[in-house]
Design a protein around this motif. Sequence first.
Motif, PDB file in Angstrom:
ATOM      1  N   PHE A   1     -11.155 -56.895 -42.386  1.00 28.96           N
ATOM      2  CA  PHE A   1     -11.204 -56.023 -41.128  1.00 28.96           C
ATOM      3  C   PHE A   1     -10.423 -56.338 -40.227  1.00 28.96           C
ATOM      4  O   PHE A   1      -9.748 -55.617 -39.554  1.00 28.96           O
ATOM      5  CB  PHE A   1     -12.746 -56.219 -40.855  1.00 28.96           C
ATOM      6  CG  PHE A   1     -13.702 -54.998 -41.523  1.00 28.96           C
ATOM      7  CD1 PHE A   1     -13.445 -53.915 -41.370  1.00 28.96           C
ATOM      8  CD2 PHE A   1     -14.716 -55.663 -42.440  1.00 28.96           C
ATOM      9  CE1 PHE A   1     -14.294 -52.793 -41.675  1.00 28.96           C
ATOM     10  CE2 PHE A   1     -15.339 -54.511 -43.129  1.00 28.96           C
ATOM     11  CZ  PHE A   1     -15.103 -53.369 -42.820  1.00 28.96           C
ATOM     12  N   ALA A   2     -10.271 -57.838 -40.001  1.00 33.49           N
ATOM     13  CA  ALA A   2      -9.232 -58.386 -39.024  1.00 33.49           C
ATOM     14  C   ALA A   2      -8.045 -57.803 -39.313  1.00 33.49           C
ATOM     15  O   ALA A   2      -7.256 -57.268 -38.279  1.00 33.49           O
ATOM     16  CB  ALA A   2      -9.361 -59.959 -38.836  1.00 33.49           C
ATOM     17  N   GLY A   3      -7.436 -57.791 -40.564  1.00 35.24           N
ATOM     18  CA  GLY A   3      -6.200 -57.238 -40.970  1.00 35.24           C
ATOM     19  C   GLY A   3      -6.216 -55.558 -40.683  1.00 35.24           C
ATOM     20  O   GLY A   3      -5.008 -55.079 -40.132  1.00 35.24           O
ATOM     21  N   LEU A   4      -7.230 -55.061 -40.833  1.00 41.87           N
ATOM     22  CA  LEU A   4      -7.098 -53.491 -40.641  1.00 41.87           C
ATOM     23  C   LEU A   4      -7.066 -52.975 -39.243  1.00 41.87           C
ATOM     24  O   LEU A   4      -6.191 -52.297 -38.714  1.00 41.87           O
ATOM     25  CB  LEU A   4      -8.619 -53.141 -40.966  1.00 41.87           C
ATOM     26  CG  LEU A   4      -8.782 -51.445 -41.106  1.00 41.87           C
ATOM     27  CD1 LEU A   4     -10.091 -50.941 -42.168  1.00 41.87           C
ATOM     28  CD2 LEU A   4      -9.139 -50.975 -39.556  1.00 41.87           C
ATOM     29  N   PHE A   5      -7.762 -53.972 -38.268  1.00 41.80           N
ATOM     30  CA  PHE A   5      -7.523 -53.778 -36.726  1.00 41.80           C
ATOM     31  C   PHE A   5      -6.301 -54.194 -36.242  1.00 41.80           C
ATOM     32  O   PHE A   5      -5.648 -53.228 -35.599  1.00 41.80           O
ATOM     33  CB  PHE A   5      -8.721 -54.631 -36.042  1.00 41.80           C
ATOM     34  CG  PHE A   5      -9.935 -54.396 -36.404  1.00 41.80           C
ATOM     35  CD1 PHE A   5     -10.367 -52.936 -36.704  1.00 41.80           C
ATOM     36  CD2 PHE A   5     -10.953 -55.149 -36.392  1.00 41.80           C
ATOM     37  CE1 PHE A   5     -11.794 -52.574 -36.988  1.00 41.80           C
ATOM     38  CE2 PHE A   5     -12.311 -54.840 -36.951  1.00 41.80           C
ATOM     39  CZ  PHE A   5     -12.693 -53.761 -37.067  1.00 41.80           C
ATOM     40  N   ALA A   6      -5.537 -55.179 -36.759  1.00 37.52           N
ATOM     41  CA  ALA A   6      -4.508 -55.489 -36.228  1.00 37.52           C
ATOM     42  C   ALA A   6      -3.346 -54.743 -36.836  1.00 37.52           C
ATOM     43  O   ALA A   6      -2.501 -54.315 -35.978  1.00 37.52           O
ATOM     44  CB  ALA A   6      -4.283 -57.112 -36.799  1.00 37.52           C
ATOM     45  N   GLY A   7      -3.660 -54.456 -38.071  1.00 40.45           N
ATOM     46  CA  GLY A   7      -2.281 -53.649 -38.651  1.00 40.45           C
ATOM     47  C   GLY A   7      -2.344 -52.186 -38.146  1.00 40.45           C
ATOM     48  O   GLY A   7      -1.402 -51.464 -37.852  1.00 40.45           O
ATOM     49  N   ALA A   8      -3.705 -51.486 -37.833  1.00 44.81           N
ATOM     50  CA  ALA A   8      -3.564 -50.417 -37.295  1.00 44.81           C
ATOM     51  C   ALA A   8      -2.962 -50.295 -35.904  1.00 44.81           C
ATOM     52  O   ALA A   8      -2.278 -49.145 -35.655  1.00 44.81           O
ATOM     53  CB  ALA A   8      -5.122 -49.648 -37.388  1.00 44.81           C
ATOM     54  N   CYS A   9      -3.333 -51.351 -35.287  1.00 43.84           N
ATOM     55  CA  CYS A   9      -2.598 -51.229 -33.758  1.00 43.84           C
ATOM     56  C   CYS A   9      -1.261 -51.482 -34.063  1.00 43.84           C
ATOM     57  O   CYS A   9      -0.493 -51.097 -33.216  1.00 43.84           O
ATOM     58  CB  CYS A   9      -3.561 -52.574 -33.190  1.00 43.84           C
ATOM     59  SG  CYS A   9      -4.943 -52.314 -32.595  1.00 43.84           S
ATOM     60  N   SER A  10      -0.776 -52.461 -34.816  1.00 46.02           N
ATOM     61  CA  SER A  10       0.523 -52.606 -34.881  1.00 46.02           C
ATOM     62  C   SER A  10       1.367 -51.458 -35.195  1.00 46.02           C
ATOM     63  O   SER A  10       2.351 -51.232 -34.823  1.00 46.02           O
ATOM     64  CB  SER A  10       0.657 -53.790 -35.941  1.00 46.02           C
ATOM     65  OG  SER A  10       2.176 -54.014 -36.121  1.00 46.02           O
ATOM     66  N   MET A  11       0.792 -50.744 -36.378  1.00 48.00           N
ATOM     67  CA  MET A  11       1.509 -49.529 -36.556  1.00 48.00           C
ATOM     68  C   MET A  11       1.569 -48.339 -35.719  1.00 48.00           C
ATOM     69  O   MET A  11       2.461 -47.627 -35.330  1.00 48.00           O
ATOM     70  CB  MET A  11       0.850 -48.989 -37.840  1.00 48.00           C
ATOM     71  CG  MET A  11       0.781 -49.605 -39.185  1.00 48.00           C
ATOM     72  SD  MET A  11       2.480 -49.620 -39.897  1.00 48.00           S
ATOM     73  CE  MET A  11       2.336 -47.919 -40.444  1.00 48.00           C
ATOM     74  N   ALA A  12       0.405 -48.302 -34.917  1.00 45.65           N
ATOM     75  CA  ALA A  12       0.532 -47.220 -33.776  1.00 45.65           C
ATOM     76  C   ALA A  12       1.489 -47.583 -32.786  1.00 45.65           C
ATOM     77  O   ALA A  12       2.225 -46.555 -32.033  1.00 45.65           O
ATOM     78  CB  ALA A  12      -0.898 -47.230 -33.079  1.00 45.65           C
ATOM     79  N   ILE A  13       1.675 -49.024 -32.293  1.00 47.10           N
ATOM     80  CA  ILE A  13       2.697 -49.287 -31.525  1.00 47.10           C
ATOM     81  C   ILE A  13       4.062 -49.133 -32.060  1.00 47.10           C
ATOM     82  O   ILE A  13       4.967 -48.655 -31.125  1.00 47.10           O
ATOM     83  CB  ILE A  13       2.214 -50.814 -31.007  1.00 47.10           C
ATOM     84  CG1 ILE A  13       0.811 -50.924 -30.236  1.00 47.10           C
ATOM     85  CG2 ILE A  13       3.396 -51.237 -30.124  1.00 47.10           C
ATOM     86  CD1 ILE A  13       0.551 -52.273 -29.890  1.00 47.10           C
ATOM     87  N   GLY A  14       3.993 -49.580 -33.335  1.00 46.87           N
ATOM     88  CA  GLY A  14       5.625 -49.421 -33.788  1.00 46.87           C
ATOM     89  C   GLY A  14       6.233 -47.954 -33.845  1.00 46.87           C
ATOM     90  O   GLY A  14       7.133 -47.680 -33.471  1.00 46.87           O
ATOM     91  N   GLU A  15       5.195 -47.199 -34.208  1.00 45.28           N
ATOM     92  CA  GLU A  15       5.189 -45.635 -34.231  1.00 45.28           C
ATOM     93  C   GLU A  15       5.367 -45.081 -32.913  1.00 45.28           C
ATOM     94  O   GLU A  15       6.391 -44.164 -32.696  1.00 45.28           O
ATOM     95  CB  GLU A  15       4.323 -45.010 -35.103  1.00 45.28           C
ATOM     96  CG  GLU A  15       4.749 -43.525 -35.665  1.00 45.28           C
ATOM     97  CD  GLU A  15       5.748 -43.494 -36.765  1.00 45.28           C
ATOM     98  OE1 GLU A  15       6.241 -42.527 -37.132  1.00 45.28           O
ATOM     99  OE2 GLU A  15       5.781 -44.936 -37.358  1.00 45.28           O
ATOM    100  N   PHE A  16       4.682 -45.607 -31.954  1.00 45.14           N
ATOM    101  CA  PHE A  16       4.943 -44.816 -30.531  1.00 45.14           C
ATOM    102  C   PHE A  16       6.068 -45.313 -29.913  1.00 45.14           C
ATOM    103  O   PHE A  16       7.143 -44.542 -29.427  1.00 45.14           O
ATOM    104  CB  PHE A  16       3.866 -45.386 -29.589  1.00 45.14           C
ATOM    105  CG  PHE A  16       4.080 -44.998 -28.389  1.00 45.14           C
ATOM    106  CD1 PHE A  16       3.294 -43.873 -28.026  1.00 45.14           C
ATOM    107  CD2 PHE A  16       4.599 -45.664 -27.281  1.00 45.14           C
ATOM    108  CE1 PHE A  16       3.471 -43.442 -26.506  1.00 45.14           C
ATOM    109  CE2 PHE A  16       4.722 -45.276 -25.988  1.00 45.14           C
ATOM    110  CZ  PHE A  16       4.161 -44.066 -25.693  1.00 45.14           C
TER     111      PHE A  16
END
Length: 218
Positions: free
Chosen positions: A69-84
Motif C-alpha cells: 500500500f505504501a508503494g501504491l500511494f507513492a507510485g500513484a503520486c509519482s506517476m501523476a506528478i511525472g505525467e503532469f
Amino acid sequence: MAALGDQCNINLPNQPEEDGEEIFDYSKRAQWLRAAILGANDGLVSIASLMMGVGAVKDDIKAMILTGFAGLFAGACSMAIGEFVSVYSQRDIEIAQMKREKINNNNNNNSNSNMGGDEKEKRLPNPFQAALASALAFALGAVMPLLAAGFITDHEVRLAVVVGATTLALAAFGGVGAVLGGSSRVGVSCGRVVVGGWMAMGITFGLTKLLGSTGLGM
C-alpha cells in the motif's frame, strides 16, 4: 449528348462514397493508450515486485501488505506528478509553436491558417486529466496483487498467488493494449509484457533475498 453529360455529372460524385472505405487511424489512440497501459503495468509490476521482495525476507503478511500500500500511494503520486510535468512541457512547446505560426501567418495575411490554429488550441493536451488518468491507472494495476494476497495466511502460497495473479493481469493488459492499438500480434504483446514482469519480480526477489542473507534483513 447533353443528357448523357448531365447523367455523368450526377453519378460521378456518388462513386467515392460507394467505393471508398474509411480507414481508422489507430495512431490517434497512441497517447492515451500509452499512458493507461504504462500506468497499469507500472503499478502492477512495481507493487508485485515490492511484495515479492518483502516476502523474500519476511513471512509477516502485515509487512507485505503495508509495503504494498505504501508503494501504491507513492507510485500513484509519482506517476501523476511525472505525467503532469511531461504533458505541461509538451503543451508549452505546442503553444509556443502555435504563437510563432500565428505571427508568421499574420505577416503573410493568411486567415485560413489562423483558423487552423484555433482548432489546434482545442486539441491541446490537458495536464490535469493526464495526471489523474496516470494515477488511477497505476492504482488499478497496483491493487491487483494486494487483493490477491491480502487474505492468504500461508507464506509460500501467498507468494505463488502474487506471481499467478500478476501473470494473468499482465497478459490481460498486454492483450488489451494490442487490441486497442490495432495490432494483430496479440500473443507477442502478451508474452513481452509477461516476461518483463517475471524478470522484475525475479530480480527483486533474488536481490532482496541475497541482502537478507548477509544480515541486513530485519
